[in-house]
Write a protein that holds these residues in place. Structure first.
Motif, PDB file in Angstrom:
ATOM      1  N   PHE A 218       1.079  -1.262   0.275  1.00 45.49           N
ATOM      2  CA  PHE A 218       0.285   0.279   0.324  1.00 45.49           C
ATOM      3  C   PHE A 218       0.349   1.036  -0.459  1.00 45.49           C
ATOM      4  CE2 PHE A 218      -2.044  -3.480   1.905  1.00 45.49           C
ATOM      5  CZ  PHE A 218      -3.175  -3.187   1.341  1.00 45.49           C
ATOM      6  N   LEU A 219       0.270   2.209  -0.840  1.00 49.56           N
ATOM      7  CA  LEU A 219       1.322   3.546  -1.319  1.00 49.56           C
ATOM      8  C   LEU A 219       0.446   3.982  -1.589  1.00 49.56           C
ATOM      9  CD1 LEU A 219       3.790   5.028  -2.137  1.00 49.56           C
ATOM     10  CD2 LEU A 219       3.591   4.270  -4.203  1.00 49.56           C
ATOM     11  N   HIS A 220       0.610   5.847  -0.570  1.00 48.17           N
ATOM     12  CA  HIS A 220       0.885   6.923  -0.369  1.00 48.17           C
ATOM     13  C   HIS A 220       1.855   7.765  -1.250  1.00 48.17           C
ATOM     14  CE1 HIS A 220      -1.633  10.619   0.106  1.00 48.17           C
ATOM     15  NE2 HIS A 220      -0.142  11.502   0.936  1.00 48.17           N
ATOM     16  N   GLU A 221       2.061   8.606  -1.855  1.00 49.46           N
ATOM     17  CA  GLU A 221       2.820   9.069  -2.396  1.00 49.46           C
ATOM     18  C   GLU A 221       2.938  10.707  -3.372  1.00 49.46           C
ATOM     19  OE1 GLU A 221       7.651   9.187  -4.417  1.00 49.46           O
ATOM     20  OE2 GLU A 221       5.872   7.027  -4.664  1.00 49.46           O
TER      21      GLU A 221
ATOM     22  N   ILE B 257      -0.355  10.374  -6.264  1.00 52.59           N
ATOM     23  CA  ILE B 257      -0.406   9.149  -5.339  1.00 52.59           C
ATOM     24  C   ILE B 257      -1.998   8.795  -4.751  1.00 52.59           C
ATOM     25  CG2 ILE B 257      -0.752   6.244  -5.054  1.00 52.59           C
ATOM     26  CD1 ILE B 257       1.757   6.645  -7.020  1.00 52.59           C
ATOM     27  N   ASP B 258      -2.883   9.326  -3.828  1.00 49.42           N
ATOM     28  CA  ASP B 258      -3.816   8.684  -2.530  1.00 49.42           C
ATOM     29  C   ASP B 258      -3.519   7.787  -2.413  1.00 49.42           C
ATOM     30  OD1 ASP B 258      -5.036   9.821  -1.123  1.00 49.42           O
ATOM     31  OD2 ASP B 258      -6.938   9.049  -1.823  1.00 49.42           O
ATOM     32  N   LEU B 259      -3.225   6.675  -3.617  1.00 49.65           N
ATOM     33  CA  LEU B 259      -3.589   5.310  -2.508  1.00 49.65           C
ATOM     34  C   LEU B 259      -2.977   4.440  -3.957  1.00 49.65           C
ATOM     35  CD1 LEU B 259      -3.216   3.146  -0.502  1.00 49.65           C
ATOM     36  CD2 LEU B 259      -6.412   3.195  -0.625  1.00 49.65           C
ATOM     37  N   SER B 260      -2.165   3.398  -4.128  1.00 46.63           N
ATOM     38  CA  SER B 260      -2.182   2.616  -4.591  1.00 46.63           C
ATOM     39  C   SER B 260      -2.054   1.171  -3.426  1.00 46.63           C
ATOM     40  CB  SER B 260      -0.658   2.787  -5.347  1.00 46.63           C
ATOM     41  OG  SER B 260      -0.455   1.740  -6.174  1.00 46.63           O
ATOM     42  N   SER B 261      -2.368   0.103  -3.872  1.00 46.12           N
ATOM     43  CA  SER B 261      -2.469  -1.315  -3.662  1.00 46.12           C
ATOM     44  C   SER B 261      -2.042  -1.751  -5.027  1.00 46.12           C
ATOM     45  CB  SER B 261      -3.672  -1.247  -2.375  1.00 46.12           C
ATOM     46  OG  SER B 261      -4.827  -1.036  -3.726  1.00 46.12           O
ATOM     47  N   THR B 262      -2.124  -3.216  -4.238  1.00 49.88           N
ATOM     48  CA  THR B 262      -1.212  -4.568  -4.780  1.00 49.88           C
ATOM     49  C   THR B 262      -0.903  -5.873  -4.070  1.00 49.88           C
ATOM     50  OG1 THR B 262       0.962  -4.017  -4.158  1.00 49.88           O
ATOM     51  CG2 THR B 262       0.444  -3.477  -6.337  1.00 49.88           C
ATOM     52  N   MET B 263      -2.139  -6.647  -4.685  1.00 57.06           N
ATOM     53  CA  MET B 263      -2.012  -7.451  -3.920  1.00 57.06           C
ATOM     54  C   MET B 263      -2.061  -8.677  -4.430  1.00 57.06           C
ATOM     55  SD  MET B 263      -5.466  -7.279  -1.134  1.00 57.06           S
ATOM     56  CE  MET B 263      -5.097  -5.833   0.086  1.00 57.06           C
ATOM     57  N   GLY B 264      -1.397  -9.825  -4.482  1.00 54.22           N
ATOM     58  CA  GLY B 264      -0.583 -10.898  -5.513  1.00 54.22           C
ATOM     59  C   GLY B 264      -0.557 -12.217  -5.077  1.00 54.22           C
ATOM     60  N   LEU B 265      -0.600 -13.430  -5.906  1.00 51.42           N
ATOM     61  CA  LEU B 265      -0.376 -14.783  -5.201  1.00 51.42           C
ATOM     62  C   LEU B 265       1.007 -15.138  -6.803  1.00 51.42           C
ATOM     63  CD1 LEU B 265      -3.444 -16.294  -4.659  1.00 51.42           C
ATOM     64  CD2 LEU B 265      -1.221 -15.423  -3.237  1.00 51.42           C
ATOM     65  N   GLY B 266       1.867 -16.404  -6.488  1.00 51.51           N
ATOM     66  CA  GLY B 266       2.986 -16.912  -6.639  1.00 51.51           C
ATOM     67  C   GLY B 266       3.716 -17.911  -6.045  1.00 51.51           C
ATOM     68  N   LEU B 267       5.263 -18.083  -6.902  1.00 54.59           N
ATOM     69  CA  LEU B 267       5.880 -19.004  -6.965  1.00 54.59           C
ATOM     70  C   LEU B 267       7.293 -18.223  -6.873  1.00 54.59           C
ATOM     71  CD1 LEU B 267       5.431 -21.928  -6.403  1.00 54.59           C
ATOM     72  CD2 LEU B 267       5.960 -22.940  -8.201  1.00 54.59           C
ATOM     73  N   GLY B 268       7.680 -19.138  -5.776  1.00 55.03           N
ATOM     74  CA  GLY B 268       9.460 -18.694  -6.509  1.00 55.03           C
ATOM     75  C   GLY B 268      10.275 -20.053  -5.613  1.00 55.03           C
ATOM     76  N   TYR B 269      11.219 -19.267  -5.820  1.00 56.36           N
ATOM     77  CA  TYR B 269      12.590 -20.579  -5.522  1.00 56.36           C
ATOM     78  C   TYR B 269      13.197 -20.145  -5.115  1.00 56.36           C
ATOM     79  CZ  TYR B 269      16.016 -24.236  -6.804  1.00 56.36           C
ATOM     80  OH  TYR B 269      17.125 -25.206  -6.877  1.00 56.36           O
TER      81      TYR B 269
ATOM     82  N   ARG C 289      -7.401   0.814 -12.363  1.00 56.69           N
ATOM     83  CA  ARG C 289      -7.166  -0.663 -12.116  1.00 56.69           C
ATOM     84  C   ARG C 289      -7.277  -2.501 -12.884  1.00 56.69           C
ATOM     85  NH1 ARG C 289     -10.965  -3.873  -6.799  1.00 56.69           N
ATOM     86  NH2 ARG C 289     -10.207  -5.993  -6.898  1.00 56.69           N
ATOM     87  N   TYR C 290      -6.344  -2.682 -13.040  1.00 56.00           N
ATOM     88  CA  TYR C 290      -5.870  -3.925 -13.535  1.00 56.00           C
ATOM     89  C   TYR C 290      -4.894  -5.280 -13.330  1.00 56.00           C
ATOM     90  CZ  TYR C 290      -1.519  -1.195 -14.015  1.00 56.00           C
ATOM     91  OH  TYR C 290      -0.248  -0.599 -13.737  1.00 56.00           O
ATOM     92  N   ALA C 291      -4.695  -6.101 -13.995  1.00 62.40           N
ATOM     93  CA  ALA C 291      -4.243  -7.016 -13.522  1.00 62.40           C
ATOM     94  C   ALA C 291      -2.982  -7.272 -13.883  1.00 62.40           C
ATOM     95  CB  ALA C 291      -4.954  -8.327 -13.918  1.00 62.40           C
ATOM     96  N   ALA C 292      -2.227  -7.178 -13.938  1.00 60.32           N
ATOM     97  CA  ALA C 292      -1.119  -7.280 -14.280  1.00 60.32           C
ATOM     98  C   ALA C 292       0.116  -8.280 -13.810  1.00 60.32           C
ATOM     99  CB  ALA C 292      -0.079  -6.426 -13.631  1.00 60.32           C
ATOM    100  N   GLY C 293       1.229  -9.226 -14.946  1.00 58.69           N
ATOM    101  CA  GLY C 293       2.111 -10.141 -14.331  1.00 58.69           C
ATOM    102  C   GLY C 293       3.170  -9.581 -13.053  1.00 58.69           C
ATOM    103  N   ARG C 294       3.736 -10.153 -12.068  1.00 56.83           N
ATOM    104  CA  ARG C 294       4.952  -9.252 -11.595  1.00 56.83           C
ATOM    105  C   ARG C 294       5.918 -10.142 -11.832  1.00 56.83           C
ATOM    106  NH1 ARG C 294       6.175 -10.256  -6.184  1.00 56.83           N
ATOM    107  NH2 ARG C 294       7.125  -8.964  -4.773  1.00 56.83           N
ATOM    108  N   THR C 295       6.973  -9.726 -11.607  1.00 55.12           N
ATOM    109  CA  THR C 295       8.858 -10.937 -11.065  1.00 55.12           C
ATOM    110  C   THR C 295       9.183  -9.923 -10.108  1.00 55.12           C
ATOM    111  OG1 THR C 295       9.414  -9.516 -12.840  1.00 55.12           O
ATOM    112  CG2 THR C 295       8.155 -11.930 -13.760  1.00 55.12           C
TER     113      THR C 295
END
Length: 354
Positions: free
Chosen positions: A214-217, A222-234, A269-275
């Motif tokens: 969660f980000l306020h800058e 940017i009043d509020l930016s939020s990201t939430m996600g799931l993934g797999l790591g090594y 609002r959008y879906a995004a791939g994350r690395t």
């Protein structure tokens, strides 16, 4: 060793009484040795006893002569124990088949063998003593500032705190940051950021990951930016000296703006791939370098992507106190109107780690 004991007792019923008494004495000496463990050190010493626990940078060993002793992993040549062990990432008991060249060969309930780096083991203990996952708490705080008064008036604050809470196979990573810029040209431009990552280590190197931020800058509207996600790591490696991990997944990103007129939409609002990847390395003389970066790419529009990165050096001054030099970089390919795509910042401050 166990086969020797069994053969001695199998011949017990066919042995004369005097010989039987001798066999009792031999068996009494042999049986304890069958259960005993041996800790071999790089200086040639061999310490008989039992394993108490393996921690991130040391081993606690119960010596038959001296009681509990703590030995650094770097001073251990090999470790032998007949007791089943509880290893992070495995729910079932595992047997230690061998300790060679700083590697453990383990066999668990499913029967297949696997090799694990001994320095990378955060926690291992006899399975019979396992009654709950231990909680390991680490972290660091750092602060830097610029204060001027007179011909130029300026106040800049940059404070951050990071926490790593490990409970067995679960790692909780919490990050906080606060920035404030105040001068004749800029008035109280504040930035708040809070992040939380959860890692579940379900195998030796693999982990499932959940991330949120969660980000306020104000400087970027940017009043509020939020990201939430799931993934797999090594996890390639994770020791006191060095660590390196990568992860990928899918995130949901939402941005609301302070002044909607400076953006095409009042919010998006959008879906995004994350690395993302994290790396750190600690030199023998004390300084530690680190580098982490995250990239978010919209799955709807190729032009909508953003990335942030940090690279820095932490140098210990006295025990627990360190000096930190950090370079931070942010890039947003579709920022608000009148906002630059790229932001960079260099900070020099002091901090405390534990």
């Amino acid at each position: 060793m166990f086969s020797v004991v069994s053969r001695l007792f199998s011949s017990f019923c066919f042995t004369a009484p005097p010989a039987r008494n001798a066999l009792f004495a031999v068996a009494a000496l042999v049986a304890p040795l069958a259960d005993a463990g041996v800790l071999s050190l790089t200086n040639g010493d061999r310490v008989h006893g039992e394993l108490v626990v393996v921690e991130r940078d040391h081993v606690v060993w119960k010596s038959e002569t001296f009681g509990d002793i703590t030995v650094e992993k770097s001073k251990i040549l090999s470790l032998e124990t007949d007791k089943d062990l509880k290893i992070a990432g495995r729910e079932e008991p595992c047997a230690l088949a061998g300790h060679r060249r700083q590697q453990w060969e383990l066999y668990c309930d499913e029967g297949s063998g696997w090799v694990m780096d001994f320095p990378a083991i955060d926690h291992a203990e006899p399975y019979i003593n396992f009654v709950g996952d231990p909680i390991i708490f680490r972290g660091n705080v750092a602060a830097s500032g610029v204060f001027e008064d007179g011909n130029r008036e300026r106040e800049d604050w940059d404070v951050s705190a990071n926490f790593d809470v490990r409970n067995g196979d679960f790692h909780h990573l919490i990050g906080t940051q606060y920035q404030n810029q105040n001068s004749a040209d800029v008035t109280n431009l504040e930035k708040y950021r809070l992040s939380y990552d959860l890692r579940w280590i379900f195998a030796e190197k693999w982990f499932a990951a959940g991330n949120s931020a969660f980000l306020h800058e104000e400087a970027r509207n940017i009043d509020l930016s939020s990201t939430m996600g799931l993934g797999l790591g090594y996890l390639f490696f994770d020791t006191d000296k060095s660590a390196f991990s990568i992860q990928g997944g899918v995130n949901s990103l939402r941005e609301d703006f302070i002044d909607p007129s400076l953006n095409d939409k009042s919010g998006k609002r959008y879906a995004a791939g994350r690395t993302a990847w994290d790396f750190r390395y600690k030199f023998d003389l004390g300084p530690e370098v680190y580098y982490n970066q995250e990239l978010l790419q919209s799955l709807d529009s190729s032009e909508d992507y953003q990335s942030n990165a940090e690279i820095g050096v932490r140098t210990p001054l006295v025990k627990g106190i360190l000096m930190e030099v950090k370079y931070a970089w942010q890039y947003d390919n579709t920022p608000s109107l009148e906002s630059a795509k790229e932001d960079t910042k260099m900070t020099v401050g002091v901090g405390y780690s534990w």
